[in-house]
Scaffold this motif. Structure first.
Motif, PDB file in Angstrom:
ATOM      1  N   VAL A 130       0.800  -1.162  -0.131  1.00  0.00           N
ATOM      2  CA  VAL A 130      -0.078  -0.089  -0.180  1.00  0.00           C
ATOM      3  C   VAL A 130       0.854   1.188  -0.032  1.00  0.00           C
ATOM      4  O   VAL A 130       1.788   1.289   0.705  1.00  0.00           O
ATOM      5  CB  VAL A 130      -0.942   0.238   1.266  1.00  0.00           C
ATOM      6  N   LEU A 131       0.723   2.205  -0.895  1.00  0.00           N
ATOM      7  CA  LEU A 131       1.632   3.514  -1.233  1.00  0.00           C
ATOM      8  C   LEU A 131       0.765   4.398  -0.537  1.00  0.00           C
ATOM      9  O   LEU A 131      -0.468   4.973  -0.903  1.00  0.00           O
ATOM     10  CB  LEU A 131       1.799   3.548  -2.520  1.00  0.00           C
ATOM     11  N   LEU A 132       1.244   5.414   0.534  1.00  0.00           N
ATOM     12  CA  LEU A 132       0.810   6.577   1.036  1.00  0.00           C
ATOM     13  C   LEU A 132       1.630   7.591   0.633  1.00  0.00           C
ATOM     14  O   LEU A 132       2.891   7.570   0.837  1.00  0.00           O
ATOM     15  CB  LEU A 132       0.674   6.561   2.518  1.00  0.00           C
ATOM     16  N   SER A 133       1.086   8.708   0.243  1.00  0.00           N
ATOM     17  CA  SER A 133       1.836   9.588  -0.757  1.00  0.00           C
ATOM     18  C   SER A 133       1.277  11.198  -0.621  1.00  0.00           C
ATOM     19  O   SER A 133       0.277  11.334  -0.298  1.00  0.00           O
ATOM     20  CB  SER A 133       2.173   9.116  -2.309  1.00  0.00           C
ATOM     21  N   ALA A 134       2.344  12.192  -1.011  1.00  0.00           N
ATOM     22  CA  ALA A 134       1.883  13.469  -1.077  1.00  0.00           C
ATOM     23  C   ALA A 134       2.999  13.922  -1.793  1.00  0.00           C
ATOM     24  O   ALA A 134       3.990  13.555  -1.967  1.00  0.00           O
ATOM     25  CB  ALA A 134       1.781  14.168   0.058  1.00  0.00           C
ATOM     26  N   HIS A 135       2.943  15.280  -2.374  1.00  0.00           N
ATOM     27  CA  HIS A 135       4.140  15.918  -3.090  1.00  0.00           C
ATOM     28  C   HIS A 135       4.457  17.083  -1.930  1.00  0.00           C
ATOM     29  O   HIS A 135       3.724  17.643  -1.405  1.00  0.00           O
ATOM     30  CB  HIS A 135       3.789  16.636  -4.544  1.00  0.00           C
ATOM     31  N   VAL A 181       3.936  -1.289   3.719  1.00  0.00           N
ATOM     32  CA  VAL A 181       3.631   0.125   3.423  1.00  0.00           C
ATOM     33  C   VAL A 181       4.714   0.921   2.900  1.00  0.00           C
ATOM     34  O   VAL A 181       5.764   1.054   3.546  1.00  0.00           O
ATOM     35  CB  VAL A 181       2.958   0.684   4.638  1.00  0.00           C
ATOM     36  N   VAL A 182       4.550   1.585   1.804  1.00  0.00           N
ATOM     37  CA  VAL A 182       5.475   2.779   1.265  1.00  0.00           C
ATOM     38  C   VAL A 182       5.056   3.938   1.456  1.00  0.00           C
ATOM     39  O   VAL A 182       4.120   4.394   1.141  1.00  0.00           O
ATOM     40  CB  VAL A 182       5.931   2.490  -0.207  1.00  0.00           C
ATOM     41  N   PHE A 183       5.694   4.738   2.249  1.00  0.00           N
ATOM     42  CA  PHE A 183       5.572   6.238   2.209  1.00  0.00           C
ATOM     43  C   PHE A 183       6.288   7.310   1.277  1.00  0.00           C
ATOM     44  O   PHE A 183       7.813   6.937   1.272  1.00  0.00           O
ATOM     45  CB  PHE A 183       5.881   6.629   3.714  1.00  0.00           C
ATOM     46  N   ALA A 184       5.765   7.849   0.397  1.00  0.00           N
ATOM     47  CA  ALA A 184       6.535   8.393  -0.600  1.00  0.00           C
ATOM     48  C   ALA A 184       6.037   9.711  -0.672  1.00  0.00           C
ATOM     49  O   ALA A 184       4.926  10.112  -0.961  1.00  0.00           O
ATOM     50  CB  ALA A 184       6.293   7.690  -2.044  1.00  0.00           C
ATOM     51  N   LEU A 185       6.996  10.755  -0.750  1.00  0.00           N
ATOM     52  CA  LEU A 185       7.031  12.175  -0.784  1.00  0.00           C
ATOM     53  C   LEU A 185       7.779  12.517  -1.830  1.00  0.00           C
ATOM     54  O   LEU A 185       8.739  12.741  -2.190  1.00  0.00           O
ATOM     55  CB  LEU A 185       7.434  13.042   0.549  1.00  0.00           C
TER      56      LEU A 185
END
Length: 334
Positions: A130-135, A181-185
């Motif tokens: 599951v990828l949780l992201s924002a810019h 879980v991957v957290f990507a900004l």
């Protein structure tokens, strides 16, 4: 008007008011969502959207400074790094054209993502991600408006980065999620989604392992077009992810602004085009501070942000621990 001279006083006021602000969080949110607090949200927002960050301009040293700050916070949360060379940062080179100079030759630029990973605890489900992201970027220093030239990007998208950091803390506290879980900004969303494009070509786990992506963008203010205490999901009708999250407690409804094509205007779209079920969580009410220097901390509704992020914790926990795999609805895949 020079805002720098007021920064010290504003910071002191923020710190002094933090404890009082926490008291405004609804009691219902404290049950099972103990990690999310208004003081913590204010801390992240102050660091990301203060004048000292100079608007986090895409592919600039200021974007890099923001990325390093975010990386430091993931390290404090003991989220494993998943960027380049064993660190949190992921650098991407690309060719860009300068605004206002359409005939000029493109020049090389470097943008920066921040990537962390929480590896799943279940032998089978850990193979799903599951990828949780924002810019993390915004417009930097730009045309002066009412004496201000710093485009702080508090709502767009320091608010989304803050949501990801808060969810990282919630998921890293207590039992480990069954799924990875991957957290990507992502960097450089504002000039073409270059960070997200690079990420989907260089993911920390196989791209086919991603079962869902929730992007968080512009949740710093409530949207009067939907009911109070409600967030909306871009492309809600395209897959069964939104309805399932709502069935498990998420206060999510369909995007009330379909004419704006928001599903295609955030980094989720880069991943959706690869087949990943990817949507953006938002509460942007088309306010007039969008892409203006006035998108600053003074215009953030911190109780709304606190409640919004807290309301997503349990649904996200469900998503990272279930074997439910979201699917595109008929004609929903972009």
């Amino acid at each position: 008007m020079n805002k720098h001279s007021r920064h010290g006083i504003l910071l002191i006021n923020v710190l002094l008011s933090a404890a009082l602000a926490y008291a405004s969080v609804p009691a219902t949110l404290a049950q099972g969502v103990k990690t999310v607090s208004e003081p913590s949200i204010r801390k992240y927002m102050q660091a990301l959207a203060s004048d000292e960050m100079r608007g986090r301009g895409s592919a600039t040293p200021d974007e890099l400074a923001a990325a390093k700050y975010i990386a430091s916070q993931l390290k404090l949360l003991r989220i494993e790094p998943a960027g380049d060379d064993g660190g949190y940062l992921q650098s991407a080179k690309f060719m860009r054209r300068q605004r206002g100079a359409p005939n000029a030759a493109p020049t090389e630029a470097v943008t920066t993502n921040v990537v962390g990973i929480l590896r799943g605890s279940d032998a089978k489900l850990a193979k799903e991600t599951v990828l949780l992201s924002a810019h993390l970027d915004h417009l930097g220093i730009g045309r002066e408006v009412a004496g201000d030239s710093i485009y702080n990007g508090a709502d767009d998208d320091a608010s989304g980065v803050t949501a990801v950091l808060e969810l990282a803390e919630a998921l890293s506290t207590g039992p480990k999620p069954k799924r990875t879980v991957v957290f990507a900004l992502f960097g450089s969303e504002e000039i073409g989604g270059y960070g997200a494009r690079y990420f989907q070509e260089h993911p920390p786990v196989p791209i086919e392992s991603f079962v869902a992506n929730l992007e968080f963008e512009m949740i710093g203010r409530a949207d009067g077009a939907v009911a109070p205490h409600t967030l909306w999901l871009t492309g809600y009708e395209r897959s069964n992810l939104g309805p399932e999250l709502a069935a498990h407690g998420a206060r999510l409804v369909a995007d009330p602004h379909p004419e704006q094509n928001f599903f295609q205007r955030s980094d989720n779209y880069v991943l959706a085009r690869k087949g990943i079920i990817a949507h953006t969580v938002s509460s942007y009410g088309l306010h007039s501070d969008y892409h203006r220097p006035s998108d600053d901390l003074a215009h953030i509704d911190f109780p709304h942000m606190t409640e919004s992020i807290a309301s997503m914790v349990e649904p996200v926990k469900w998503l990272v621990n279930t074997d439910f795999k979201p699917q595109w609805n008929k004609d929903g895949k972009p």
